[in-house]
Write a protein that holds these residues in place. Sequence first.
Motif, mmCIF file in Angstrom:
data_model
loop_
_atom_site.group_PDB
_atom_site.id
_atom_site.type_symbol
_atom_site.label_atom_id
_atom_site.label_comp_id
_atom_site.label_asym_id
_atom_site.label_seq_id
_atom_site.Cartn_x
_atom_site.Cartn_y
_atom_site.Cartn_z
ATOM 1 N N THR A 103 33.852 38.888 -40.494
ATOM 2 C CA THR A 103 33.850 37.769 -41.439
ATOM 3 C C THR A 103 35.141 36.975 -41.245
ATOM 4 O O THR A 103 35.984 37.320 -40.402
ATOM 5 C CB THR A 103 33.767 38.256 -42.902
ATOM 6 O OG1 THR A 103 35.007 38.893 -43.257
ATOM 7 C CG2 THR A 103 32.614 39.232 -43.095
ATOM 8 N N THR A 104 35.300 35.939 -42.046
ATOM 9 C CA THR A 104 36.510 35.111 -41.953
ATOM 10 C C THR A 104 37.714 35.734 -42.659
ATOM 11 O O THR A 104 38.803 35.160 -42.623
ATOM 12 C CB THR A 104 36.253 33.723 -42.569
ATOM 13 O OG1 THR A 104 35.909 33.886 -43.961
ATOM 14 C CG2 THR A 104 35.133 33.001 -41.852
ATOM 15 N N LEU A 105 37.551 36.891 -43.294
ATOM 16 C CA LEU A 105 38.672 37.489 -44.013
ATOM 17 C C LEU A 105 39.876 37.729 -43.113
ATOM 18 O O LEU A 105 41.026 37.571 -43.538
ATOM 19 C CB LEU A 105 38.242 38.802 -44.678
ATOM 20 C CG LEU A 105 37.444 38.672 -45.968
ATOM 21 C CD1 LEU A 105 36.974 40.038 -46.448
ATOM 22 C CD2 LEU A 105 38.269 37.991 -47.063
ATOM 23 N N LYS A 106 39.625 38.087 -41.872
ATOM 24 C CA LYS A 106 40.739 38.366 -40.962
ATOM 25 C C LYS A 106 41.556 37.112 -40.652
ATOM 26 O O LYS A 106 42.687 37.192 -40.143
ATOM 27 C CB LYS A 106 40.218 38.978 -39.660
ATOM 28 C CG LYS A 106 39.329 38.069 -38.830
ATOM 29 C CD LYS A 106 38.874 38.789 -37.563
ATOM 30 C CE LYS A 106 37.969 37.901 -36.711
ATOM 31 N NZ LYS A 106 36.707 37.558 -37.416
ATOM 32 N N ASP A 107 40.994 35.927 -40.953
ATOM 33 C CA ASP A 107 41.698 34.665 -40.705
ATOM 34 C C ASP A 107 42.398 34.141 -41.957
ATOM 35 O O ASP A 107 43.047 33.091 -41.915
ATOM 36 C CB ASP A 107 40.706 33.602 -40.210
ATOM 37 C CG ASP A 107 39.980 34.038 -38.956
ATOM 38 O OD1 ASP A 107 40.670 34.324 -37.959
ATOM 39 O OD2 ASP A 107 38.736 34.101 -38.978
ATOM 40 N N SER A 128 41.237 42.975 -57.361
ATOM 41 C CA SER A 128 41.529 43.469 -56.025
ATOM 42 C C SER A 128 40.266 43.952 -55.330
ATOM 43 O O SER A 128 39.297 44.363 -55.976
ATOM 44 C CB SER A 128 42.563 44.603 -56.088
ATOM 45 O OG SER A 128 42.099 45.653 -56.916
ATOM 46 N N LEU A 129 40.310 43.915 -54.005
ATOM 47 C CA LEU A 129 39.178 44.301 -53.167
ATOM 48 C C LEU A 129 39.696 45.192 -52.044
ATOM 49 O O LEU A 129 40.794 44.981 -51.527
ATOM 50 C CB LEU A 129 38.515 43.063 -52.555
ATOM 51 C CG LEU A 129 38.129 41.941 -53.514
ATOM 52 C CD1 LEU A 129 37.938 40.638 -52.757
ATOM 53 C CD2 LEU A 129 36.864 42.308 -54.273
ATOM 54 N N SER A 130 38.907 46.180 -51.671
ATOM 55 C CA SER A 130 39.234 47.024 -50.531
ATOM 56 C C SER A 130 38.242 46.691 -49.418
ATOM 57 O O SER A 130 37.034 46.874 -49.577
ATOM 58 C CB SER A 130 39.138 48.501 -50.918
ATOM 59 O OG SER A 130 39.444 49.323 -49.806
ATOM 60 N N ILE A 131 38.754 46.185 -48.302
ATOM 61 C CA ILE A 131 37.910 45.684 -47.219
ATOM 62 C C ILE A 131 37.839 46.703 -46.084
ATOM 63 O O ILE A 131 38.875 47.085 -45.518
ATOM 64 C CB ILE A 131 38.456 44.344 -46.678
ATOM 65 C CG1 ILE A 131 38.778 43.381 -47.827
ATOM 66 C CG2 ILE A 131 37.472 43.732 -45.696
ATOM 67 C CD1 ILE A 131 37.598 43.032 -48.702
ATOM 68 N N ILE A 132 36.633 47.124 -45.732
ATOM 69 C CA ILE A 132 36.461 48.075 -44.635
ATOM 70 C C ILE A 132 36.603 47.352 -43.298
ATOM 71 O O ILE A 132 36.456 46.124 -43.222
ATOM 72 C CB ILE A 132 35.101 48.790 -44.717
ATOM 73 C CG1 ILE A 132 33.944 47.790 -44.528
ATOM 74 C CG2 ILE A 132 34.959 49.551 -46.036
ATOM 75 C CD1 ILE A 132 32.591 48.444 -44.412
#
Length: 225
Positions: A167-171, A156-160
């Motif tokens: 970044t592309t994480l929001k997509d 797991s990762l916690s994204i600030i």
Amino acid sequence: MFTGIVEAVGKIVALDSGRDSVRLGVSAARIAEDVSIGDSVAVNGVCLTVVEIAAPQLTFEAVYETLRRTTLGQRRVGDPVNLERALLTNGRFGGHIVQGHIDGTGRIASIRPVGDSWFVYIEASQDLLRYVVTKGSVCIDGISLTVMDADDKAFSLSIIPHTWENTTLKDRHAGDSVNIETDIIGKYVEKLMGGWAPGGGRGVTLDLLSRSGYIESEPEASRRW
């Protein structure tokens, strides 16, 4: 070499697929203003060589091995991609050691908001998870991230908010595949500590350390196996 600090999010604007390769055209925004033919750029964490420049577009080529190990073969025109130029020797080392050599892919199991952050859970094979440790570093689609927790099935990762928005994480969504590069230091340590050595040896062992004077050897009878 890279650090996993994404400089810009570009967009794939052209794809020309060959028999065992693909030619990618990427609208690279300001990244294109300071690169030359032959430079290395991490595209979603994959180290690719710039083969053509028509600013703001950069063109890269990815061959069979790259397509086999990464998600680049799944990308389509219009898809966003994380971009990072190779690290300058006088630059800040903001992330961790990233080579741009993808070890394999994982699958996003879930994404959920928690306060101002997002928790991302990624499933991966045992071959990759063996190098993923709690509070260690991992590179996901070219983003240097800290592992929040890890077990034998996922991590797991916690994204600030800043990383999420830039970044592309929001997509990304549950079920999406992502590129994973594990920490190179862990792989070297494993090899040196006995995973493999030239001539069939076992690398660094307790016996070798004892014979070299680094640890005090124990009488045979007192050893516990």
